[in-house]
Design a protein around this motif. Structure first.
Motif, PDB file in Angstrom:
ATOM      1  N   ILE A 154       0.876  -1.170   0.000  1.00  0.00           N
ATOM      2  CA  ILE A 154       0.000   0.000   0.000  1.00  0.00           C
ATOM      3  C   ILE A 154       0.913   1.219   0.000  1.00  0.00           C
ATOM      4  N   TYR A 155       0.661   2.143  -0.907  1.00  0.00           N
ATOM      5  CA  TYR A 155       1.565   3.259  -1.142  1.00  0.00           C
ATOM      6  C   TYR A 155       0.815   4.580  -1.069  1.00  0.00           C
ATOM      7  N   GLY A 156       1.588   5.657  -1.032  1.00  0.00           N
ATOM      8  CA  GLY A 156       1.025   6.990  -1.150  1.00  0.00           C
ATOM      9  C   GLY A 156       0.841   7.317  -2.626  1.00  0.00           C
ATOM     10  N   ALA A 157       0.999   8.581  -2.981  1.00  0.00           N
ATOM     11  CA  ALA A 157       0.862   8.993  -4.384  1.00  0.00           C
ATOM     12  C   ALA A 157       2.011   8.391  -5.190  1.00  0.00           C
ATOM     13  N   LEU A 158       1.675   7.667  -6.242  1.00  0.00           N
ATOM     14  CA  LEU A 158       2.659   7.035  -7.112  1.00  0.00           C
ATOM     15  C   LEU A 158       2.784   7.833  -8.407  1.00  0.00           C
ATOM     16  N   PRO A 159       3.907   7.705  -9.129  1.00  0.00           N
ATOM     17  CA  PRO A 159       4.009   8.346 -10.437  1.00  0.00           C
ATOM     18  C   PRO A 159       2.823   7.945 -11.313  1.00  0.00           C
ATOM     19  N   PRO A 160       2.245   8.882 -12.042  1.00  0.00           N
ATOM     20  CA  PRO A 160       0.988   8.604 -12.753  1.00  0.00           C
ATOM     21  C   PRO A 160       1.062   7.514 -13.800  1.00  0.00           C
ATOM     22  N   GLU A 161       2.259   7.223 -14.303  1.00  0.00           N
ATOM     23  CA  GLU A 161       2.325   6.214 -15.355  1.00  0.00           C
ATOM     24  C   GLU A 161       2.287   4.783 -14.821  1.00  0.00           C
ATOM     25  N   LEU A 162       2.531   4.603 -13.528  1.00  0.00           N
ATOM     26  CA  LEU A 162       2.571   3.251 -12.980  1.00  0.00           C
ATOM     27  C   LEU A 162       1.175   2.641 -12.942  1.00  0.00           C
ATOM     28  N   GLY A 309      -9.941 -12.627  -1.597  1.00  0.00           N
ATOM     29  CA  GLY A 309      -9.017 -11.512  -1.438  1.00  0.00           C
ATOM     30  C   GLY A 309      -9.619 -10.168  -1.102  1.00  0.00           C
ATOM     31  N   LEU A 310     -10.519  -9.647  -1.957  1.00  0.00           N
ATOM     32  CA  LEU A 310     -11.086  -8.317  -1.730  1.00  0.00           C
ATOM     33  C   LEU A 310     -12.425  -8.461  -1.018  1.00  0.00           C
ATOM     34  N   SER A 311     -12.362  -8.847   0.250  1.00  0.00           N
ATOM     35  CA  SER A 311     -13.576  -9.184   0.989  1.00  0.00           C
ATOM     36  C   SER A 311     -14.084  -8.055   1.878  1.00  0.00           C
ATOM     37  N   HIS A 312     -13.369  -6.931   1.948  1.00  0.00           N
ATOM     38  CA  HIS A 312     -13.780  -5.812   2.787  1.00  0.00           C
ATOM     39  C   HIS A 312     -14.356  -4.698   1.928  1.00  0.00           C
ATOM     40  N   ALA A 313     -15.424  -4.113   2.390  1.00  0.00           N
ATOM     41  CA  ALA A 313     -16.084  -3.053   1.629  1.00  0.00           C
ATOM     42  C   ALA A 313     -15.269  -1.761   1.679  1.00  0.00           C
ATOM     43  N   ARG A 314     -15.040  -1.176   0.515  1.00  0.00           N
ATOM     44  CA  ARG A 314     -14.384   0.125   0.362  1.00  0.00           C
ATOM     45  C   ARG A 314     -13.093   0.256   1.186  1.00  0.00           C
ATOM     46  N   PRO A 315     -12.137  -0.636   1.001  1.00  0.00           N
ATOM     47  CA  PRO A 315     -10.874  -0.487   1.735  1.00  0.00           C
ATOM     48  C   PRO A 315     -10.088   0.715   1.222  1.00  0.00           C
ATOM     49  N   ARG A 316      -9.320   1.336   2.094  1.00  0.00           N
ATOM     50  CA  ARG A 316      -8.468   2.438   1.632  1.00  0.00           C
ATOM     51  C   ARG A 316      -7.319   1.846   0.808  1.00  0.00           C
ATOM     52  N   ARG A 317      -6.991   2.516  -0.283  1.00  0.00           N
ATOM     53  CA  ARG A 317      -6.036   1.946  -1.231  1.00  0.00           C
ATOM     54  C   ARG A 317      -4.729   2.711  -1.314  1.00  0.00           C
TER      55      ARG A 317
END
Length: 339
Positions: A154-162, A309-317
């Motif tokens: 889980i990361y902060g703001a990433l370069p837009p092309e990634l 895997g994605l079993s939680h509603a609206r997880p922070r990404r």
């Protein structure tokens, strides 16, 4: 000394090959699907380029000059190699892939779904080598530089092309040893007072203490003492099992390792309002159309889907910019320190 190719040289290669193979302007035009005048103009340009007539009249036909005879096999080989660049590679076969991938991930990933992922890769692509390194605050730069092929976290703001794709969601729980002297065996949820009074072990995968839990405490006007900060999930769990420390950790690994380590799982204080989060895989777009890389990503996704895997509603990404483990936050601190 060789002369650099330009676009006209590359465009003329097919015409030259057709002329040298057929020894005929008309035959070359038929092979290329062009008009005879167009190929005649191409021959004129080639003659000027090589300083040689290449094809000369001999009765009713044409013959190759010595220079053209010399060029003939070389041009054929060059065109064959150029054709391979645009050739459809055919169906991708993992079993025939011989390649090495460098992956950046935590020991949580390796413990929770690394086993199924490894088994899938080993069974389907025995020629693939996997090199795993720990997450770092410069994971994005490593992807850009080609030092890493795929990262999970889980990361902060990433370069837009990634490119990013969420693959598994989690929530945070607390763990203590079964015989903890302060917390009664019947306890199921910590109070906020207990949470801030106890000493903590913190997992800091990228080497930076602080983060989401500490930010939530600060919003409530509280702080905790982090007595130990370590980069690995399993080590943090083992330290908690042999001490009176409290650990806030991802639920899946707590449920997996807790029983064998003599740990019990508790709910964090409700006042903290800790939200679930998602781990994402991140890669550089240079690999978007790479069949081998795409296949590896699919194995990772399928390994997490088996765990719902994605079993939680609206997880922070993503991490907040203030989080010290976010790349952009650490970068700003380093720049500020230099000023």
């Amino acid at each position: 000394m060789s002369t650099p190719l330009d676009a006209s040289d590359l465009a003329a290669l097919a015409a030259l090959d057709a002329l040298l193979q057929t020894s005929s302007v008309t035959g070359a035009a038929r092979r290329l699907g062009l008009s005879t005048p167009a190929v005649s103009h191409a021959l004129a340009r080639l003659r000027e380029r090589f300083g040689d007539p290449l094809l000369v009249r001999a009765g009713r036909g044409m013959v190759l000059t010595p220079r053209a005879e010399q060029l003939r096999p070389r041009v054929r080989d060059a065109l064959s190699l150029a054709t391979l660049v645009f050739e459809d590679p055919g169906a991708f076969e993992p079993a025939s892939m011989e390649r090495s991938f460098t992956l950046s991930m935590t020991d949580y990933v390796l413990r929770v779904f690394g086993g199924p992922f490894e088994a899938r890769v080993r069974a389907a692509a025995p020629g693939v080598d996997l090199r795993v390194i720990v997450n770092a605050v410069d994971d994005a730069e490593r992807l850009r530089a080609g030092d890493t092929d795929l990262v999970v976290g889980i990361y902060g703001a990433l370069p837009p092309e990634l490119r990013t794709r969420a693959i598994i969601s989690e929530r945070l729980v607390c763990v203590v040893r079964e015989a903890h002297p302060v917390l009664a065996p019947t306890k199921r949820r910590l109070t906020l007072r207990q949470f801030v009074t106890l000493e903590h072990v913190q997992i800091a995968p990228r080497g930076q203490p602080g983060g989401y839990v500490d930010d939530r405490l600060a919003e409530l006007g509280h702080a905790r003492r982090v007595a130990r900060a370590v980069p690995f999930f399993q080590l943090a769990l083992e330290m908690t099992a042999s001490s009176d420390y409290l650990l806030t950790v991802s639920e899946r690994i707590a449920r997996q390792l807790g029983p064998e380590l003599g740990l019990r799982v508790l709910e964090p204080p409700s006042e903290l309002g800790l939200e679930p989060y998602a781990l994402s895989m991140v890669w550089h777009p240079r690999f978007d159309a790479d069949a081998g890389h795409r296949w590896l990503r699919e194995q990772l996704v399928e390994s997490t889907q088996a765990l719902d895997g994605l079993s939680h509603a609206r997880p922070r990404r993503r991490l907040d910019a203030s989080d010290p483990t976010a790349g952009e936050a650490s970068g700003r601190r380093r720049r500020k320190a230099k000023n």
